[in-house]
Each structure stands twice: as C-alpha cells, then as structure tokens.
Design an enzyme around this catalytic site. Structure first.
Site, PDB file in Angstrom:
ATOM      1  N   LEU B 182      51.464 -29.382 -25.539  1.00  0.00           N
ATOM      2  CA  LEU B 182      51.022 -30.619 -26.194  1.00  0.00           C
ATOM      3  C   LEU B 182      49.837 -31.263 -25.482  1.00  0.00           C
ATOM      4  CD1 LEU B 182      54.532 -32.132 -26.973  1.00  0.00           C
ATOM      5  CD2 LEU B 182      52.994 -30.916 -28.536  1.00  0.00           C
ATOM      6  N   GLU B 366      25.851 -23.220 -15.260  1.00  0.00           N
ATOM      7  CA  GLU B 366      25.518 -24.300 -14.336  1.00  0.00           C
ATOM      8  C   GLU B 366      26.722 -25.167 -13.968  1.00  0.00           C
ATOM      9  OE1 GLU B 366      23.960 -23.672 -17.225  1.00  0.00           O
ATOM     10  OE2 GLU B 366      22.060 -22.813 -16.564  1.00  0.00           O
TER      11      GLU B 366
END
Lengths: 620, 620
Positions: B182, B366
């Site tokens: 969940l 990056e």
C-alpha cells in the site's frame, strides 16, 4: 512496388540520410554524425514505410507521433523531414545557424517537433503522455514512436516510463533503442549485451524484439509485430554500430559529437554510390488513417461556480486548489489531472473523484509524471495540471527546464511549501521552489494566500498560454477576500493600508497572515504598516509595490517562507533595482530547518509576526 | 542461545519496536506507524542479529552501514537504535519535537544517521556510494544494508542504483524491499506481485530472494544467503503487510501517515502481551569485525604545484579544473572523482587518467551519481568531486537538496554553463544553475573566470567544510591573474580600476571578459569603469562591491550568462538591499536561447561588450 523494391528503397534512403547528416555537420563544423549513422535504417523505415503522417501538416492531430529522445541526432531527423517534403532539402545546410530553427537539438520552434529533447532519458516519458492521450482521451488509432540511445537507458527516468507504459497497457507505443554500443566517453555499460536489454525490458512488462538495426527487413518485421501486439507496448532493441557505414569510423570510440572532417569526402563518395541519386525514386509516405475528434474549447475557461466561502472557516490553499480544479473540470472537458501518489495531500483527489477518466495516477515517479504531463499537453489539445509536494517537483527540475524549451503550457502545482508544514521536517519542505521556477522563461508563479485567491489562481492558470507554477500551502488560512474579488496575473493586492503607513510589507502565504498579526501589534504601538499580497511572484507587480513603498517613506520589508535566495524577496529587489531611496529588509529561512510545530518553526526561522514587527521597528 | 531462542527473541524485539513506533507517534500526534509495522521483523533481524556495529560509537568506520531509504519510518529506526543502547528509550517520546533531533525523517543531526532520507528513492544510491567506498577504497569487509519501501521503487533513481551496483559487483551491498503493498493514496502499482519484482531485480543483475517479511526465520536465512553471495549485490524482496500486527488496520488502505489514535490502546495491549517485557532478554548485537585503515589527511590540502600559465594562451576554466583536480589527487589520496559519461568534456578525464582507481564512471545517471558521491563522502573519509554539464546536474536537484539536509561536503562541478557554449543549443546550456545552487544553505558557489582562479577554486573547494558548486565554462578565456595570485572564498577581485571610474561592473566568466572589452571601448569615449570579478557568487563579497559602487557614483551594472533570476545579479542586489543611493542595471538572458556561435548568442541575448557599453552609458 515489390517487397524487394521496398527494401532497396529504404536502404538507399538510409544512406541518403547518412549523407545529409555528414554534409550538414560538415557545414556547421559540429554535431553528431556517427550517432545519426547507427540509426539511419531505423529512421528510414519509420519515416518512409511505417509512420502515417503528412509532411505538409506535421501537427495534424490524427498523425502518428515521433519523438527523438536522443536529441543530439537532430541532423538525421531534419534530413528525414526534409526528404519527406516538410521543407527544402537545401535548408539542411543551415544546421545550427543562429537564424535557422534547425538547432543543435530539436525544439518545437520547428512545426514538426512536439517536444524539445537533448537532455537524455526524457523522450520516452513524453511519448508515454502522447500515447496515454491517444488511447484514453482521443481514443484514436494513431501510434507513437520513440527512438532512444542505449547510453540514455542508464537514466532512471527511462525506467519510470517503461513501468508507466506497461501499467497502462499502452500498446499504441513503440520504443526503439539504438544500441550502438558507444557512449560519449566510453562504451555504454551494457555494450552489445542484447539479452540483458531484453530481460530488463521484458521484466518491465514490454514486448521486446531484438533485431539487427542495420537490417531493413528485420526492422520492417519488428514494426509489424509491434503494431499487432495488444495490451502491452513494444520495444525494438536494435543492435547497431556507431558510425555505421563510415569506413574507419564505424564502431570506434572517440568519434562522439564530431564531424567527419577530412574523412568526409571518401565516405560521402561511397554512400553516394550506394544511393545512386539519379535513379532513386523516394518511397511513398503512408497517409494518415486515424481519426481524431476536434477540440472545441471555449475562448475563456471559467470556474463552474465562483468561490463560495463564508469567511468563518479557515481553509488551506491546497484544498481550495482541489475545489477549483474540480470546478474547472466541470467547465472544460480537456482539463487533465496528474499526481504522484500524493492526491490525498495535494487534494487533486477531488478532481480524480469527479473525473476519474481524466486523472492519471503516476505513482512515485515525478520525472515521468512531468514528462507525461508535457506529452499530454502537446498539439494544444489538453491542459495538464500536475501535482505533488513542491519539494518533490524538484525531482523533475530538468524535465521542467526542458519543458520550457518545449514552450509547454503545463501547470505545475506544488503543495506543502515552506517550514509551515511542521513536523514532517526538512525533507518534505519546499524552500527553493520559487528560486527554481522563477528561472523558467515566461512562466507565471502564483502564491495564493487564501482560498478565494487560490481558486482564481487555478482559473487564471488554465487560461494562461504558457507554463504555470502554483505554490499551495498545508496549513489552514483565514479568508482574505470576498468571493467576487477579481484577480489578475501580475497584480498584487493591498490588504492593509492607511494614510499613516510608515512601512510596506510584501508577503505571501503563511507570512502574509503573520504580517497581518504583526500589523495589529504595531498598530497598538502607533505604527501603521501597509501590507501587500504579492499573489504572483512572477511576474511581480512592480507598480503597486513601488507606489506603496514611495508612500511609506521608502521602507520595505519582504517576508517569505522560502530560503533567502531566489524567492519573493529577490524578485521584489530585482524589480526595484533601478530605484534609489528605498531601504529593504528581508526575512526568510536561512538554514536547514527542523521538525516541529508550524508556529514554533516560523518563530525559530524568524518569519513570524513577532520577527516581522521587530524588523519593521528596526527599519524605522 | 538456541536458534529457537534467537528467533523468539527477534520476534519479541520486532513487536517491542512496533510498540515504540505506536507510542512515539501517538505522542507526536503525527507520523507513520503502519509503515513501521510492516518492517518490524526486518529491522529487528538486522539490528539485533545481522549487522555488526557499536551503538556507543555509531560512526565507527569499520561498522556495517544502514540506510533507511523509506525515511518516513524514522520511528522504528529510532526505536531500534534506542533499544540497541545508542540513547535512552525514554527519549523516543520526543519524536518530532522542535528541540529534539528525532525529526520526522532521519537526518545526520543524529550521530547514528549518515544521510538524510525522506525524499523517496534516494537511499539505495547513497548505499551504493558507501558500498563502493567499502569495497574499492577502504577495501574493508563492512557491509551496507538499505531498506526501501515498495512505493519508492517507482522512482527511476532506484533503477539507476540497481544498475550501478551490479555493474560494479557490489556484493557487500544488501537491499531489502518492504513490499507492504500500500502506498500513500492507493496500492503501489505492483501490489504483491513478488514475481514481477523478482524478475526486474534479477534483470538488473542482482541476486533476488523472495521471503515472507514477517517471518524471522526466512529473513535470517536470506541475510545469510546475501552475505555468501559473491560478485553481485543481493536484494531481499520481503512480502509484508502495512500495519502488520495492528488488528483492524493491517493491510487496509487509508492508514498511511496516521497515528493509531483511539485504536492504539487495544493494539498496544496485544503487542505488549507478545513481548512480555518482564521476561524479555534483549538479543546481543554482533560486534564489529571488519578492519578499516585510518584516514590521515593533511590539515590543508594544497595543489601539488601552483597554476602555471604563461598568459599567452587562452584556456577554458573546465580544462583548468581538470588540471587542478589532477594536482589535488596527487596531493591527497582521499580525493575521488565521479562523472556521468562527460569526462572528456568536463575534463575530469585528467583525474581519471592519473588516478583510475579513484575515479567512478557513473554513466548517464546523474541522480545516482550524486547519491553515490554523497555516500562516498559520509563519515568524512573521502572528498567527492562530481562532474557533468551544469544543466544536467539539475537532474539531481532533489538529491542535492537532500544532500544539504545531510550536511554533505560534496563538491559539484558543472561545466558548459550559459549561452556561451554555442551551437549545441538550449538543452545543453545551464542558465538556472546559480538560482538553484544558491539556495543550498552554507554552500560556496564559485564562478572562476580564468584558469588561475579556476585552479584555486578547486583547491579552496577541497578544503571547505561543506558543499561546493563550481561553474566552469566551455570557451577559452584569456588569463587574468598571475600564477601566485591568492584567492579567498567570499573575496572578489577588482580587475580594472582607476580614480576616474564612473560606474562599477560586476561580472563572471564570459561576461567578465566582455566587460573588459567594453571598458576599452568606453575608455576611448573618456568613460572609465571599474570591473569586479565576483569569484564566488555565494557568499558574495558585499564589502568590495559596496566600496566600489560608492566610489563610482552609486552606479552598478551586473552582467551574467544566466537567466535574469536567482543568479549573480540577484545575489548582488540582495547584498545591497539595505543601501539607498545605488542605481543598479542588470543584463542577463531573458528567453529560451537558440543554437549559434557563442559571440552571436552573447550579442542576441544582450550580454556582450556592446550591450555592456550601452548599458553603462544609459546608467550615466
């Protein structure tokens, strides 16, 4: 035409595109011809056999879409569109010239480009947005094609998009990875391990097909298979060679981003022989077959009903945003909501509950979410409102930067700004959002301070012909305005004033309410202040502020729940930089904040009513 | 102790940690007890059986590392450290209070936290940096453990890290995904499809083990298997339930980020029975066994040789940066270089060629690169210099933001800033880098304008006790300074002056050289100007600028190759905001740029010598 003729024609076209890529980069003395060469057959097959489009009407809404994620291969893309007839082939020599739209990387200044690329790993997400719109909003048969480089598959954003596309069963989407093995400075990490690519793509729920990307026959078969694959997107993994067809350069390192120089003549001669221009009949481009319904927007989109607050209850601007977005959704069927699993915090859930088919749950993948929003908003059909905590919008900063180069009209909504969010602590607090968003050219940055202005900000955003950022807040605020108050972009509101005012305070959000409290305290001390609600931080209302400051003895205090740099404070300072005789003080957050109660944090970081009152007294 | 006793002890500890998680979030009336509950057994097993560490010396360099990527589960992490003996258990009730370091999400204000988490999807990358340092720099046997939530595996950054860790064979790294199904507002996209997680993790080159995450026996076996797995990292996929052990709450939606309220007493009573505190003997914590060599840094790190330029040749600051980094590497063996496949453009290749074992090629990812740099820099052992185009550093903006909350000392080097890069066009031009980096608290932002100052910026960066950004430029610049010129953080340089100066110009990089050209032109017209090289944009040298402006009739022109917002211009304006009698003009880029020759672009966007000269004349 026999199938042999078809194949030969596409092979010759591929080499013709190679020639254009070499010649245009020779002319500009910069660019990436070797990266173009590896994908020449892919582009030839797509543009001259597979895709349905009209080169004379490149933004036809029923046409197949094409996104070049490896944007540095612009030369071969331009060559394809020129050969297709979109513009004269002779113009290719203007590549990268300042007066030409044939830029180093593609941008929508060109009418055949939907999205700017050149920052790697973004094209697939834009394509997901286009494919989602095609399948679920337009309900049309046009298809979306995206060519990626192998190097850029290291970008996580690509895997966000892979996950998104399979989750939403985007079988109208086809990605092609040009696995040419070599990156800029080294081989890409997976080199030519096609089976590893296949495993990854398959695990992410796509149909994966490995082909020899220099083989037209294999490509034709793969695209056919892709078009017949149901309920999942297809990824064609094309094994290719960088500089393919360039003798002495093919498959060699250190040829990234370099024109061929004095190696060009010999290579061009070889390629020209293969094309044999005199006898070359260009392949026919498939005509558009998909149907798309026309978009019929009202000239002005209005909230379905005006703000309706009794002024007694305090309301958070994030909630008012949700209310307004639902009203907008009622007024205009082209409004789309997106969220990254924060919809019960940003209140985009109000829109989702009202219009579940126009809401896209993007899960915790902000880069892809913003890319999808940008993709959905292309060709001016839909208006994307994209939501998450303001701090997490920063996850997509580079996407938002590229969105600016795409001239996108996406509306970015960031909630939970500033230390006023309280106990969750600094990781959840946006304190640099305005500093970043203000740099986006032509964006409007809204900072509503009550529910009425928040609703109007949403309405103004929908109608603004460009990107918008709205900063919403977590705490409940008192209502400041009447329900029929009129707001405009770039127009501040003076909310406290008298003829005896000795200082002007400019603030927004929680600090505006603190300023009001401070003014009451100061009033008790016989010192009246004028208070301005900036409403939009960009553009900033220079006239109102300047007039007010001049009327209050040149004294100005700016207070904001943002870092010292780049926010409301510096926006106002910049607007008044050409003025002398104005003395400015500035209160803002100056260090990494902590967890605590909102009021405690406002005090600790020096932006509450008490600090405001003290700062005013210091200015006097 | 028999193995049955071990298991029972760990089960009881898991429930004790659940109790603390409930009680502390009840006390703070906020927090995420259900997300803690699903991982209680994982934390119990890790902290009280698997990990070797010393709770009294949490930053011992030889200890196993632990990173809680799902930072919102701070309560159970704090509970584990308290139970381990790092601080009194009674302090847990101070969770989220303003005077406590037990913040809503973990930060290194606590001595047992290495990296701040709370923006999802970042912990695994930090862990990769720690594991890389452990295996390749420290060459030590300590291990690195990272617990992630399932929701955050939607973040692409996580897949960048998965790819990185397998590429570099980080078999000292173990990730645990708490698949509790969940998310915040909806189920996570893969719900409990453990086989899909397994396929993905396996495809990314990890050893994947699926377990029942609520079963201590299975967890113990999995961690053993992980420690015995060679040449690849291990990922334990733990199927769990959100709110596990909380009757009426377990596996239910809409319990994210909520204390249990009036449901707490009954649930606590049940759990307390299971723990049976009176008879509970805490499991022993495994002692540290790994060895790590001591770091012996000089108090001041100096370039191995001073700048050495003859002043005749123009040199790009990006190249001078590479030269200086190589010299630093010679002077200090703890300097580490990282790049994202741009090393031949940023010139970090000079460091790589000299010290290949201290260079980490991170490929085009990056976010993970910055995370790895931050991970490497923890516990103050190594100094990370991380490189890419300045525009692409923005891809990691949220990581850099979180790095600030970690008080990291990483040095960020961004090359190819501004329109002066030329033909590659806007996607490759950083025009908002200072606006973003300036918001980082306590960062130093360098903007060197010649090779000598660039080398000294690198040296100053290495010695600065905090984060640093250095903006380097693509074009070659004339040499401005003597090789023995001394530079300081926050100290500008006056490079042109006379007693007759009528205006001050503040500039940096390419615009400084344009300003010099403008001054020559103006001189011919009998108008002398003073020119200041800002050197650091943050902190800005208020004193030098103010003195100069006062000496030049209160006239100030700021010119920068950056967007109008948040850069050098606004930095200077903010520094002078309390001053009256200063008239400021500002030249900067104001729209999305194009491709073209650098000189053409500087002219088109109004920041070349001609525009500077005109702006000065307008100010007079």
């Amino acid at each position: 035409m026999s199938s042999t003729d078809t194949v030969t024609g596409l092979e010759r076209m591929a080499n013709l595109l190679r020639i254009h890529s070499i010649e245009s980069t020779q002319e500009s003395n910069s660019g990436h011809p070797t990266s173009c060469a590896s994908m020449a057959e892919i582009i030839s097959v797509l543009f001259f056999n597979v895709m349905h489009y009209d080169p004379k009407d490149p933004r036809n809404p029923a046409a197949d879409r094409f996104v070049l994620s490896k944007g540095h291969c612009a030369p071969i893309l331009y060559a394809a569109w020129a050969e297709a007839g979109a513009f004269p082939v002779a113009d290719l020599k203007n590549l990268r010239k300042i007066d030409s739209d044939l830029e180093g990387h593609p941008t929508p200044r060109l009418n055949f480009i939907d999205v700017a690329t050149g920052s790697l790993g973004q094209g697939l997400g834009f394509s997901c947005g286009m494919a989602y719109a095609g399948k679920y909003f337009d309900k049309s048969d046009y298809r979306v094609y995206c060519v990626l480089g192998d190097g850029e598959t290291s970008e996580g954003s690509v895997w966000e998009s892979f996950a998104f596309a399979s989750f939403y069963k985007l079988d109208n989407l086809c990605a092609i990875i040009d696995v040419n093995r070599l990156g800029q400075s080294d081989p890409a990490p997976l080199q030519h391990h096609m089976e590893t690519y296949q495993k990854r793509v398959d695990a992410f729920g796509w149909h994966a097909i490995v082909v020899n990307g220099q083989d037209v026959n294999e490509l034709l078969a793969a695209f056919k298979e892709a078009s017949e694959t149901k309920d999942k997107p297809t990824c064609i993994l094309a094994k290719t060679f960088k500089g393919a067809g360039f003798k002495g350069i093919e498959n060699e390192l250190d040829w990234h981003g370099k024109p061929l120089g004095d190696k060009a003549p010999e290579i061009l001669a070889t390629l020209k022989k293969l094309v044999n221009e005199e006898t070359f009949v260009r392949p026919q481009i498939p005509k558009i077959v998909a149907k798309v319904s026309e978009i019929k927007k009202d000239k002005e989109i209005k909230l379905s009903s005006p703000p309706n607050y009794d002024g007694k209850k305090e309301i958070a601007t994030r909630l008012a945003h949700g209310t307004a977005l639902e009203k907008l959704g009622k007024a205009c069927e082209y409004v789309i909501g997106l969220d990254g699993d924060t919809k019960n915090s940003t209140y985009s859930i109000k829109f989702r509950d009202a219009f579940p088919k126009r809401f896209v749950e993007c899960y915790i993948a902000e880069q892809n979410m913003v890319q999808v929003a940008i993709g959905i908003a292309t060709r001016q059909r839909y208006i994307s409102f994209v939501h998450t905590f303001a701090a997490f919008l920063l996850r997509a900063a580079d996407q938002i930067r590229m969105g600016a180069i795409s001239f996108t009209r996406v509306k970015y909504i960031g909630s939970h700004a500033g230390v006023s969010i309280g106990e969750d602590g600094p990781s959840q607090m946006a304190l640099e959002d305005f500093a970043f968003f203000r740099t986006v050219p032509h964006i409007v940055c809204f900072y509503p301070s009550d529910a009425v202005s928040a609703e109007r900000a949403v309405e103004l955003a929908a109608n603004y012909d460009g990107a918008v950022y709205i900063r919403t807040s977590r705490p409940n605020f008192p209502i400041l305005y009447k329900n029929d108050e009129v707001f405009q972009i770039g127009k501040a509101k003076i909310i406290v004033e008298s003829s005896a005012d000795v200082c002007t305070i400019v603030a927004g959000g929680v600090t505006l309410h603190e300023a009001v409290k401070a003014s009451e305290k100061l009033k008790g001390l016989g010192k009246a202040v004028r208070i301005i609600d900036a409403f939009t931080v960009k553009p900033i209302d220079r006239d109102t502020i300047l007039k007010s400051v001049n009327a209050t003895h040149g004294r100005l205090l700016i207070v904001e729940d943002h870092y010292l740099e780049g926010g409301l404070g510096e926006a106002v300072m910049a607007a008044l930089a050409d003025q002398t005789d104005i003395k400015i003080a500035h209160l803002a957050v100056q260090e990494v904040a902590r967890s605590g109660k909102p009021a405690e944090l406002l005090s600790k970081y020096g932006i509450d009513a008490e600090h405001i009152a003290n700062a005013v007294e210091k200015l006097l």
